[in-house]
Scaffold this motif. Structure first.
Motif, short mmCIF file in Angstrom:
data_model
loop_
_atom_site.label_atom_id
_atom_site.label_comp_id
_atom_site.label_asym_id
_atom_site.label_seq_id
_atom_site.Cartn_x
_atom_site.Cartn_y
_atom_site.Cartn_z
N PRO A 127 0.76 -1.15 -0.04
CA PRO A 127 -0.15 0.03 0.03
C PRO A 127 1.06 1.08 -0.24
N GLY A 128 2.07 1.26 0.84
CA GLY A 128 2.79 2.53 0.69
C GLY A 128 3.28 2.68 -0.77
N LYS A 129 3.68 1.66 -1.30
CA LYS A 129 4.47 1.81 -2.80
C LYS A 129 3.48 2.35 -3.55
N ARG A 130 2.13 1.80 -3.53
CA ARG A 130 0.82 2.16 -4.39
C ARG A 130 0.60 3.72 -4.07
N TRP A 131 0.75 4.16 -2.91
CA TRP A 131 0.51 5.53 -2.46
C TRP A 131 1.41 6.42 -3.16
N ASP A 132 2.77 5.71 -3.08
CA ASP A 132 3.90 6.64 -3.55
C ASP A 132 3.68 6.83 -5.04
N THR A 133 3.17 5.85 -5.79
CA THR A 133 3.05 5.47 -7.32
C THR A 133 1.97 6.72 -7.58
N VAL A 134 0.93 6.64 -6.69
CA VAL A 134 -0.45 7.83 -7.07
C VAL A 134 0.26 9.06 -6.86
N VAL A 135 1.13 9.61 -5.90
CA VAL A 135 1.62 10.73 -5.71
C VAL A 135 2.39 11.09 -6.84
N VAL A 136 3.15 10.21 -7.34
CA VAL A 136 4.09 10.51 -8.54
C VAL A 136 3.31 10.85 -9.67
N CYS A 137 2.32 10.04 -10.08
CA CYS A 137 1.56 10.26 -11.06
C CYS A 137 0.68 11.76 -11.18
N ILE A 138 0.27 12.04 -9.94
CA ILE A 138 -0.60 13.39 -9.60
C ILE A 138 0.58 14.48 -9.93
N LEU A 139 1.53 14.30 -9.37
CA LEU A 139 2.56 15.60 -9.50
C LEU A 139 2.92 15.58 -10.91
N THR A 140 3.41 14.59 -11.41
CA THR A 140 3.75 14.46 -12.93
C THR A 140 2.55 15.06 -13.99
N SER A 141 1.63 14.87 -13.63
CA SER A 141 0.49 15.21 -14.44
C SER A 141 0.25 16.89 -14.13
N VAL A 142 0.24 17.35 -13.15
CA VAL A 142 0.31 18.65 -12.60
C VAL A 142 1.41 19.49 -13.23
N ILE A 143 2.57 19.03 -13.17
CA ILE A 143 3.69 19.77 -13.88
C ILE A 143 3.71 19.60 -15.13
N GLY A 144 3.14 18.68 -15.79
CA GLY A 144 3.14 18.34 -17.35
C GLY A 144 2.01 19.48 -17.76
N ALA A 145 0.78 19.40 -16.85
CA ALA A 145 -0.13 20.46 -17.32
C ALA A 145 0.43 22.18 -17.34
N ILE A 146 0.98 22.27 -16.29
CA ILE A 146 1.71 23.57 -16.19
C ILE A 146 2.66 23.96 -17.48
N ILE A 147 3.49 23.02 -17.36
CA ILE A 147 4.46 23.15 -18.65
C ILE A 147 3.70 23.26 -20.00
N GLY A 148 2.66 22.54 -20.25
CA GLY A 148 1.98 22.53 -21.50
C GLY A 148 1.19 23.95 -21.49
N PHE A 149 0.63 24.39 -20.40
CA PHE A 149 0.05 25.59 -20.56
C PHE A 149 1.20 26.92 -20.82
N LEU A 150 2.12 26.66 -20.24
CA LEU A 150 3.30 27.65 -20.51
C LEU A 150 3.73 27.81 -21.87
N LEU A 151 3.87 26.58 -22.59
CA LEU A 151 4.46 26.42 -23.70
C LEU A 151 3.15 26.91 -24.88
#
Length: 100
Positions: free
Chosen positions: A70-94
């Motif tokens: 469960p801890g590993k899954r939670w880490d994966t979820v957090v990484v996916c969310i952060l990656t999506s948010v950062i990707g969206a911000i970079i996409g909007f900036l571009l």
């Protein structure tokens, strides 16, 4: 004195002692046979204990892995969310959607 080949005074006592010796020999044999059987059982118990120890160690390892999932899954979820948010911000900036 008499020769004791035909009728000793203590002949009956000697015969009883010889019978006692034979009974004691049989009793000692039975006693040591029981010890041998007990020893064989102990060897079997030692093998069982070794098997149980390795099995418990394997189970402990498996439980630890299951508890960590469960801890590993939670880490994966957090990484996916952060990656999506950062990707969206970079996409909007571009694309120039966000004015900076």
């Amino acid at each position: 004195m008499e020769n004791c080949n035909t009728g000793c005074i203590n002949e009956h006592r000697i015969m009883e002692l010889e019978k006692d010796i034979q009974r004691n020999q049989q009793t000692h044999k039975e006693f040591f046979d029981r010890f041998e059987k007990i020893n064989e059982r102990v060897v079997g118990y030692e093998k069982d204990m070794t098997y149980l120890r390795t099995t418990v160690a394997d189970i402990s390892k498996d439980v630890k892995e299951i508890k960590e999932k469960p801890g590993k899954r939670w880490d994966t979820v957090v990484v996916c969310i952060l990656t999506s948010v950062i990707g969206a911000i970079i996409g909007f900036l571009l694309n120039g959607v966000l004015p900076f």
